[in-house]
Scaffold this motif. Structure first.
Motif, mmCIF file in Angstrom:
data_model
loop_
_atom_site.group_PDB
_atom_site.id
_atom_site.type_symbol
_atom_site.label_atom_id
_atom_site.label_comp_id
_atom_site.label_asym_id
_atom_site.label_seq_id
_atom_site.Cartn_x
_atom_site.Cartn_y
_atom_site.Cartn_z
ATOM 1 N N ARG A 23 -2.480 6.430 -0.537
ATOM 2 C CA ARG A 23 -1.362 5.759 -0.732
ATOM 3 C C ARG A 23 -0.991 6.001 -2.197
ATOM 4 N N SER A 130 2.413 2.850 -1.928
ATOM 5 C CA SER A 130 3.446 3.281 -1.096
ATOM 6 C C SER A 130 2.864 4.578 -0.039
ATOM 7 N N ASP A 131 3.228 4.606 0.969
ATOM 8 C CA ASP A 131 3.021 5.741 1.715
ATOM 9 C C ASP A 131 3.861 6.728 1.253
ATOM 10 N N ASP A 133 5.456 9.129 2.852
ATOM 11 C CA ASP A 133 6.885 9.145 3.533
ATOM 12 C C ASP A 133 7.777 8.029 3.050
ATOM 13 N N ASP A 134 7.481 7.176 2.305
ATOM 14 C CA ASP A 134 8.379 6.215 1.985
ATOM 15 C C ASP A 134 8.754 6.292 0.331
ATOM 16 N N GLU A 136 10.241 8.716 -1.306
ATOM 17 C CA GLU A 136 11.539 9.241 -1.757
ATOM 18 C C GLU A 136 12.684 8.115 -1.540
ATOM 19 N N ALA A 137 12.446 7.221 -0.728
ATOM 20 C CA ALA A 137 13.556 6.333 -0.365
ATOM 21 C C ALA A 137 13.605 5.198 -1.481
ATOM 22 N N LEU A 138 12.511 5.053 -2.264
ATOM 23 C CA LEU A 138 12.202 4.054 -3.414
ATOM 24 C C LEU A 138 12.722 4.432 -4.717
#
Length: 163
Positions: A23, A130-131, A133-134, A136-138
């Motif tokens: 992570r 953060s994972d 995969d998550d 980019e959205a953050l």
């Protein structure tokens, strides 16, 4: 062409800090009212090596001692981003149009107790793991393309760290 396109990019070092679970550390900036998060990063001082700047910025922003990390990879090339028009001419004394960043993948060998974002010049109001995969959205939209490139470049190394 914008009035700021002639300006140079600010030299910067970025850090993708990864824990044992694969992570990634992200912090929520104190100077942003949005829910935007980012990985540690900051300017490279004149005469400073990019890796030295990355380790310094990591410690300044997270309190993590450089002895608690291992350098896994360095980006093959610099990654660039332009500031949005509303920020150009306002930050960094109006001297830069955006940043050119050398990124480092660092393995965190400490514990969460070794992280302290309440530093002398605090940049983050909150932090979390953060994972991938998550991630980019953050991130704020104007940095997403850069983050996508960094993630793509470091993914092969991340896969080998967590196997």
């Amino acid at each position: 062409m914008s009035d700021f396109d002639h300006l140079p990019f600010r030299p910067c070092a970025g850090v993708m800090l990864v824990n044992d679970e694969g992570r990634v550390f992200v912090g929520q900036r104190v100077d942003s009212p949005s829910e935007a998060w980012q990985m540690p990063q900051g300017g490279i001082d004149k005469g400073e090596e990019a890796e030295t700047a990355a380790l310094r910025e990591l410690q300044e922003e997270t309190g993590v001692d450089p002895k608690l990390v291992s350098v896994i990879a360095r980006s093959k090339a610099e990654h660039f981003y332009d500031l949005p028009v509303e920020l150009k001419g306002k930050i960094w004394g109006g001297k830069y149009r955006g940043q050119r960043q050398t990124w480092f993948l660092l393995k965190f060998n400490g514990s969460d107790a070794d992280i302290n974002i309440e530093t002398e010049h605090q940049e983050f109001r909150s932090w979390r793991w953060s994972d991938l995969d998550d991630l980019e959205a953050l991130i704020v939209p104007f940095k997403r393309e850069l983050y996508q490139a960094v993630i793509q470049e470091f993914t092969p190394y991340l896969n080998s760290l967590t196997q």
